[in-house]
Design an enzyme around this catalytic site. Structure first.
Site, PDB file in Angstrom:
ATOM      1  CD  GLU A 145      48.372  -4.702  50.964  1.00 56.04           C
ATOM      2  OE1 GLU A 145      48.743  -5.712  50.322  1.00 56.04           O
ATOM      3  OE2 GLU A 145      47.416  -4.717  51.748  1.00 56.04           O
ATOM      4  CG  ASP A 200      50.495  -5.680  53.387  1.00 55.28           C
ATOM      5  OD1 ASP A 200      50.741  -4.501  53.718  1.00 55.28           O
ATOM      6  OD2 ASP A 200      49.434  -6.273  53.703  1.00 55.28           O
ATOM      7  CE  LYS A 258      50.300  -9.355  55.966  1.00 56.27           C
ATOM      8  NZ  LYS A 258      49.455  -8.157  56.099  1.00 56.27           N
ATOM      9  CE  LYS A 289      49.211  -8.988  51.796  1.00 61.32           C
ATOM     10  NZ  LYS A 289      47.934  -8.265  51.963  1.00 61.32           N
ATOM     11  CE  LYS A 341      42.824  -6.124  54.001  1.00 65.06           C
ATOM     12  NZ  LYS A 341      43.791  -5.973  55.096  1.00 65.06           N
ATOM     13  N   GLY A 353      41.686  -9.272  52.575  1.00 64.88           N
ATOM     14  CA  GLY A 353      40.979 -10.057  53.578  1.00 64.88           C
ATOM     15  C   GLY A 353      41.541  -9.827  54.968  1.00 64.88           C
ATOM     16  CB  SER A 397      48.472 -12.694  52.800  1.00 57.25           C
ATOM     17  OG  SER A 397      49.099 -11.837  53.707  1.00 57.25           O
ATOM     18  CG  ASP A 445      45.078  -2.943  53.746  1.00 57.20           C
ATOM     19  OD1 ASP A 445      43.961  -2.578  54.130  1.00 57.20           O
ATOM     20  OD2 ASP A 445      45.579  -4.038  54.100  1.00 57.20           O
TER      21      ASP A 445
HETATM   22  O1  OSB Z   1      47.301  -6.123  55.673  1.00 58.44           O
HETATM   23  O2  OSB Z   1      46.264  -7.383  54.315  1.00 58.44           O
HETATM   24  C1  OSB Z   1      46.641  -7.131  55.478  1.00 58.44           C
HETATM   25  C2  OSB Z   1      45.568  -9.988  57.782  1.00 58.44           C
HETATM   26  C3  OSB Z   1      45.379  -9.319  58.964  1.00 58.44           C
HETATM   27  C4  OSB Z   1      45.666  -7.984  59.015  1.00 58.44           C
HETATM   28  C5  OSB Z   1      46.110  -7.296  57.878  1.00 58.44           C
HETATM   29  C6  OSB Z   1      46.256  -7.962  56.676  1.00 58.44           C
HETATM   30  C7  OSB Z   1      46.009  -9.335  56.648  1.00 58.44           C
HETATM   31  C8  OSB Z   1      46.228 -10.159  55.468  1.00 58.44           C
HETATM   32  C9  OSB Z   1      45.426 -11.412  55.412  1.00 58.44           C
HETATM   33  O3  OSB Z   1      47.092  -9.937  54.656  1.00 58.44           O
HETATM   34  C10 OSB Z   1      44.889 -11.773  54.102  1.00 58.44           C
HETATM   35  C11 OSB Z   1      43.930 -12.915  54.254  1.00 58.44           C
HETATM   36  O4  OSB Z   1      42.814 -12.750  54.809  1.00 58.44           O
HETATM   37  O5  OSB Z   1      44.302 -14.016  53.857  1.00 58.44           O
HETATM   38 MG    MG Z   2      47.505  -5.077  53.831  1.00 53.49          MG
END
Ligand code: OSB
Ligand code: MG
Length: 373
Positions: free
Chosen positions: A216, A191, A166, A164, A265, A293, A138, A241
């Site tokens: 996402e 995401d 953001k 992924k 999660k 995660g 991510s 999510d």
């Molecule tokens: O939206 O998936 C999310 C981390 C912190 C808060 C929200 C998210 C995330 C991640 C991290 O995308 C994924 C990871 O643990 O590597």
């Molecule tokens: Mg997410």
């Protein structure tokens, strides 16, 4: 076999990051999570992790709300109670609403304790079947598109097979286009963490041309209708999510066709038991899930690995090697991805990774012990 927890240690651990995290407001050099160490009568130990972010931006909880919820609520309800399964153990906190990140830490520690006492691996106890899980990464918002392309290249070189990104207003279509143009048909998804408004629908529709594996959480968690309306306009699956707070919500989401993929999660759902429930509901409905995660340290990450090996997890996870994030982790053996896959430790008891107390001590910033009265 019955277990009674007699002592709980709450440990706030601050691990330095491999690469600083930039957010819109500041840069972080480390993350604080709360480790929960439970000791049962007889001396057996189980570990859990509360991976709440420091700020209440992902959800309502923060490290500072989780600590007193654990100390004053979840732990006192558990201490002294006799239980024979993790579900019975976590039922002690069932009257408490919400506070899932705090709840997850106790749940995970009870699963670790229970599987260690019974000499099985967590993966076997959960019903996992897959020998390895597919790791993904991510990637956050970077200062420039060139920085983003460098990050993607670096992780593909490290063997990760799914990326992924953001996204947020101002960092969406152009970022996706740049990555697609440069890297071709890699598995790519985005995401938004709920930051778009209904009025952004035309922009979100532009993403439909990039063959993304999924989009996402485009809209705020409570707005299931907006997701359903957008899904009806897209060929790309929507993944939820933040909206998925319990298995019951999955029923509503599927009924509305508000998403076609679910991110499971452990932390967001309040533990392994409820996360498995969401997996089971999706599996019987034929809806693919993947393991998300929260930048977990080794304890929470090991729980994600075991969960992510259940048969319904058919899409690549956000679970990467902990070396992607941390200079040093709290468990041994360390959790690593090789050629884009993380092995599942079926032949080791409990979480399958042992907590190294010296490493925990080195990075501890606060500790409190609660004993059964
Ligand atoms: O939206 O998936 C999310 C981390 C912190 C808060 C929200 C998210 C995330 C991640 C991290 O995308 C994924 C990871 O643990 O590597
Ligand atoms: Mg997410």
């Amino acid at each position: 076999m019955s277990i009674t927890v007699e002592r709980a240690d709450l440990v706030r651990v601050r691990l330095p990051l491999q690469h600083a995290f930039r957010t819109s407001s500041h840069t972080k050099q480390h993350l604080d999570h709360i480790l929960v160490r439970l000791t049962a009568g007889g001396g057996a130990v189980g570990w859990g992790e509360c991976a709440s972010p420091s700020d209440p931006y992902y959800g309502p909880e923060s490290v500072d709300t989780c600590w007193p919820m654990l100390r004053d609520r979840f732990v006192p309800l558990l201490l002294g109670a006799e239980w024979t399964t993790p579900d019975e153990a976590t039922a002690t906190g069932a009257r408490i609403r919400g506070n899932e990140f705090a709840r997850a830490a106790v749940d995970m520690a009870c699963w670790d304790l229970w599987t260690r006492v019974s000499g099985t691996s967590l993966a076997v106890a959960l019903g996992a079947t897959q020998p390895t899980i597919e790791a993904g990464v991510s990637l956050g918002i970077e200062p420039t598109l060139d920085d983003l392309l460098d990050e993607v290249a670096r992780h593909l070189d490290d063997g990760y097979r799914r990326i992924k990104l953001k996204i947020a207003p101002g960092w969406d279509v152009a970022a996706v286009r740049a990555v697609r143009d440069r890297f071709g048909d890699i598995t790519l998804q985005v995401d938004a963490n709920g930051v778009y408004q209904r009025a952004d629908t035309p922009l979100l529709r532009e993403l439909d041309e990039f063959d993304l594996a999924m989009i996402e959480q485009p809209f705020q968690p409570a707005d299931l209708m907006a997701h359903a309306q957008l899904q009806a306009l897209l060929r790309t699956p929507i993944c939820l999510d933040e909206s998925i707070d319990a298995a019951a919500t999955v029923d509503t989401v599927l009924h509305l066709d508000a998403a076609r993929v679910i991110n499971v999660k452990v932390s967001r759902l309040g533990g392994l038991g409820p996360a498995k429930q969401v997996h089971d509901v999706c599996r019987s409905a034929g809806v693919p899930v993947w393991c998300g995660g929260m930048h977990e340290f080794g304890v929470g990450r090991a729980a994600n690995v075991a969960l992510g090996a259940l048969p319904g997890f058919t899409l690549p996870s956000d679970v990467s090697g902990s070396d992607k994030y941390y200079l040093e982790d709290v468990v041994d053996p360390p959790i690593r991805a090789t050629a884009g896959r993380v092995p599942v430790p079926y032949d080791r008891p409990g979480l399958g990774h042992d907590v190294v107390e010296d490493v925990v001590a080195k990075y501890t910033v606060a500790r409190e012990v609660i004993c059964a009265s």
